[in-house]
Scaffold this motif. Structure first.
Motif, short mmCIF file in Angstrom:
data_model
loop_
_atom_site.label_atom_id
_atom_site.label_comp_id
_atom_site.label_asym_id
_atom_site.label_seq_id
_atom_site.Cartn_x
_atom_site.Cartn_y
_atom_site.Cartn_z
N GLY A 9 29.75 41.00 34.39
CA GLY A 9 30.12 40.47 33.10
C GLY A 9 29.72 39.03 32.83
N ALA A 10 30.27 38.50 31.73
CA ALA A 10 29.86 37.18 31.25
C ALA A 10 30.15 36.07 32.24
CB ALA A 10 30.57 36.89 29.92
N MET A 11 31.26 36.16 32.97
CA MET A 11 31.61 35.11 33.93
C MET A 11 31.11 35.43 35.33
SD MET A 11 32.94 32.84 32.02
CE MET A 11 33.76 31.65 33.09
N GLN A 12 30.42 36.56 35.51
CA GLN A 12 29.78 36.94 36.77
C GLN A 12 30.74 36.84 37.96
OE1 GLN A 12 25.90 37.95 37.26
NE2 GLN A 12 27.27 38.91 35.78
N VAL A 13 31.75 37.70 37.94
CA VAL A 13 32.77 37.74 38.98
C VAL A 13 32.62 39.03 39.77
CG1 VAL A 13 35.26 37.67 39.45
CG2 VAL A 13 34.34 36.45 37.47
N ILE A 14 32.53 38.95 41.11
CA ILE A 14 32.44 40.16 41.91
C ILE A 14 33.85 40.72 42.11
CG2 ILE A 14 30.38 39.31 43.07
CD1 ILE A 14 32.07 39.06 45.62
N PRO A 15 33.98 42.01 42.45
CA PRO A 15 35.30 42.64 42.53
C PRO A 15 36.30 41.93 43.43
CG PRO A 15 33.61 44.33 42.49
CD PRO A 15 32.89 43.01 42.57
N SER A 16 35.88 41.44 44.59
CA SER A 16 36.84 40.78 45.48
C SER A 16 37.37 39.50 44.85
CB SER A 16 36.18 40.47 46.83
OG SER A 16 35.01 39.70 46.66
N SER A 17 36.53 38.77 44.12
CA SER A 17 37.00 37.58 43.41
C SER A 17 37.88 37.97 42.23
CB SER A 17 35.81 36.76 42.92
OG SER A 17 35.11 36.21 44.01
N GLY A 18 37.60 39.14 41.66
CA GLY A 18 38.47 39.64 40.61
C GLY A 18 39.87 39.88 41.12
N GLN A 19 39.98 40.37 42.36
CA GLN A 19 41.31 40.57 42.96
C GLN A 19 41.99 39.22 43.20
OE1 GLN A 19 43.10 43.42 43.54
NE2 GLN A 19 44.72 41.93 43.99
N TRP A 20 41.21 38.24 43.63
CA TRP A 20 41.77 36.89 43.80
C TRP A 20 42.29 36.36 42.47
CZ3 TRP A 20 38.65 31.77 44.10
CH2 TRP A 20 39.51 30.72 44.45
N ALA A 21 41.49 36.56 41.40
CA ALA A 21 41.92 36.12 40.07
C ALA A 21 43.19 36.85 39.64
CB ALA A 21 40.80 36.37 39.06
N SER A 22 43.27 38.13 39.97
CA SER A 22 44.48 38.90 39.65
C SER A 22 45.70 38.32 40.35
CB SER A 22 44.28 40.36 40.07
OG SER A 22 45.45 41.12 39.85
N ASP A 23 45.52 37.93 41.61
CA ASP A 23 46.62 37.31 42.36
C ASP A 23 47.02 35.98 41.74
OD1 ASP A 23 46.51 39.44 44.11
OD2 ASP A 23 45.32 38.38 45.61
N LEU A 24 46.03 35.20 41.31
CA LEU A 24 46.31 33.91 40.70
C LEU A 24 47.05 34.07 39.37
CD1 LEU A 24 42.88 32.11 41.33
CD2 LEU A 24 45.05 31.59 42.46
N LEU A 25 46.68 35.10 38.61
CA LEU A 25 47.28 35.33 37.30
C LEU A 25 48.61 36.08 37.38
CD1 LEU A 25 44.02 36.38 35.45
CD2 LEU A 25 45.40 34.39 34.86
N GLY A 26 48.80 36.83 38.48
CA GLY A 26 50.00 37.64 38.61
C GLY A 26 49.96 38.88 37.74
N LYS B 267 39.27 35.75 31.60
CA LYS B 267 40.45 35.24 32.31
C LYS B 267 40.16 35.06 33.79
CE LYS B 267 43.57 38.27 31.03
NZ LYS B 267 44.87 38.96 30.91
N ALA B 268 39.47 36.02 34.39
CA ALA B 268 39.17 35.94 35.82
C ALA B 268 38.32 34.72 36.12
CB ALA B 268 38.46 37.21 36.28
N GLY B 269 37.23 34.54 35.37
CA GLY B 269 36.36 33.40 35.62
C GLY B 269 37.06 32.07 35.36
N VAL B 270 37.85 32.01 34.29
CA VAL B 270 38.50 30.75 33.93
C VAL B 270 39.60 30.38 34.92
CG1 VAL B 270 39.96 29.63 32.19
CG2 VAL B 270 37.92 30.89 31.48
N VAL B 271 40.39 31.37 35.39
CA VAL B 271 41.47 31.03 36.32
C VAL B 271 40.90 30.61 37.69
CG1 VAL B 271 41.90 33.32 37.35
CG2 VAL B 271 43.79 31.69 37.05
N ILE B 272 39.78 31.21 38.09
CA ILE B 272 39.11 30.75 39.31
C ILE B 272 38.60 29.32 39.13
CG2 ILE B 272 37.06 31.08 40.75
CD1 ILE B 272 37.46 34.11 40.38
N LEU B 273 38.01 29.07 37.97
CA LEU B 273 37.51 27.72 37.67
C LEU B 273 38.67 26.72 37.65
CD1 LEU B 273 35.03 26.07 36.91
CD2 LEU B 273 35.44 26.66 34.52
N ARG B 274 39.81 27.12 37.07
CA ARG B 274 40.98 26.23 37.03
C ARG B 274 41.44 25.87 38.44
NH1 ARG B 274 46.45 28.45 34.34
NH2 ARG B 274 46.46 29.66 36.29
N THR B 275 41.45 26.84 39.33
CA THR B 275 41.86 26.60 40.71
C THR B 275 40.90 25.66 41.42
OG1 THR B 275 42.88 28.79 40.80
CG2 THR B 275 42.42 27.72 42.91
N LEU B 276 39.60 25.85 41.18
CA LEU B 276 38.60 25.00 41.82
C LEU B 276 38.68 23.57 41.28
CD1 LEU B 276 35.57 27.48 41.79
CD2 LEU B 276 37.01 26.85 43.74
#
Length: 370
Positions: free
Chosen positions: A287-304, A317-326
């Motif tokens: 997709g647009a934020m180019q997130v692989i499935p394992s990182s998608g799971q990390w994003a899911s954990d971050l978002l709850g 949301k996945a790409g942005v929450v990962i970016l927010r953490t970084l």
């Protein structure tokens, strides 16, 4: 600029930075051939590859290293094997197990398998290589191997009640070896999906000794990243997705809602995909934020909450929450580099040349979107 049905630009091809256990998560213990096939003179054993097996899992099950199995069989750098293939496995201690050295990460490698194959622990590998708690590694990364520590499987987190607590870097094949419960039983006992996905801290039920192995089914090629890429490309191209202008607004509004500088989120979205949803990279970034499935799971954990990378809003949301953490844990340029190369890699290895170009491009785009 690529259109909505083509791969993402090659400038972002280092998508292996979020590489985890997707390929080895369903690996099963390897079945031994009769003793007549053992090469007694060298201490080698001949094994037949079964569905889901990886070279790392085979090496760990026989007390040797991935490198030793690769060298003994003349395998290529990807250490690719298929069901029904026969491999020569050097005896325990081959490849300088537990004596230090280095290991080059291959597709499908995880910290737990590297640790088990080289007589060390996941914790020791993290410390020796400056890895974060997530233990992210990428194909081609060279890891320093600590010497003289016990194998990672020597102290499995198994309780007396027949359960196992998942640790960072664990895979189902590692847990199967540690508990004596087959991968198939672990999947059934814990109602796991077909990918066998597990997360750190999860408690798994374990059963008794693994059942007697049945004859292997007719040889079929084990799933690969390429298989997942082909399936995901077909899925996303068949789906209804927003156009570039709408996707740009989704990313902007998502960044505002999650407290991330929208100019930075837009710069990442532009650099990664040109705001296109219908793209899947060669490393399975979606997709647009180019997130692989394992990182998608990390994003899911971050978002709850669950994240569907094929949904435009969830992808943003996945790409942005990962970016927010970084951003929260690094200077601006390191945060941008970490989105591309991986935080642990940037911290321990510094930026690669293509990472520096990526950072410069993103910063230029960010100024444009400010």
């Amino acid at each position: 600029m690529a259109d909505e049905t083509t791969d993402k630009p090659s400038s972002t091809s280092r998508r292996g930075r979020w590489l985890t256990a997707a390929l080895v998560g369903a690996a099963a213990p390897t079945a031994l051939l009769p003793a007549a096939h053992a090469a007694a003179a060298t201490g080698e054993t001949v094994v037949t590859v079964r569905a889901g097996d990886t070279v790392g899992a085979i090496a760990a099950a026989h007390g040797t290293t991935t490198e030793a199995v690769v060298e003994a069989n003349g395998l290529d750098a990807d250490a690719f094997v298929v069901e029904g293939q026969q491999l020569r496995v050097p005896g325990p201690g081959s490849g300088a197990t537990g004596t230090g050295g280095t290991h080059t990460v291959r597709d499908g490698d995880t910290l737990s398998h590297i640790a088990a194959a080289n007589g060390t622990t996941v914790g020791a590998l993290r410390e020796a290589n400056g890895l974060s708690a997530e233990g992210f590694i990428r194909a081609g990364q060279v890891l320093t191997l600590p010497g003289g520590t016990a194998p990672a499987t020597s102290t499995p987190a198994v309780t007396g009640s027949g359960t196992y607590t998942v640790r960072a870097g664990d895979t189902l094949s590692h847990i199967s070896l540690a508990t004596g419960t087959s991968v198939e039983d672990l999947v059934e006992l814990n109602d796991l999906d077909g990918t066998g996905f597990i997360v750190e801290g999860q408690t798994l039920r374990t059963g008794g000794p693994a059942p007697v192995q049945q004859p292997a089914a007719p040889a079929t090629q084990a799933p690969t990243v390429s298989d997942a890429v082909a399936a995901n490309r077909a899925r996303i191209r068949a789906s209804k997705q927003p156009g570039k202008a709408e996707m740009r607004e989704i990313i902007r509004s998502t960044a505002v809602r999650l407290g991330v500088d929208p100019s930075l989120a837009l710069a990442i979205g532009m650099q990664e995909s040109g705001f296109q949803m219908k793209v899947v990279s060669h490393a399975n970034a979606i997709g647009a934020m180019q997130v692989i499935p394992s990182s998608g799971q990390w994003a899911s954990d971050l978002l709850g909450e669950p994240v569907d990378l094929f949904d435009a809003h969830d992808n943003a949301k996945a790409g942005v929450v990962i970016l927010r953490t970084l951003v929260a844990n690094n200077p601006p340029d390191i945060a941008i580099a970490s989105y591309y190369q991986g935080q642990a890699s940037v911290r321990s290895r510094g930026m690669y040349d293509d990472t520096r170009r990526y950072v410069a491009n993103v910063q230029t785009l960010q100024a444009r979107f400010s």
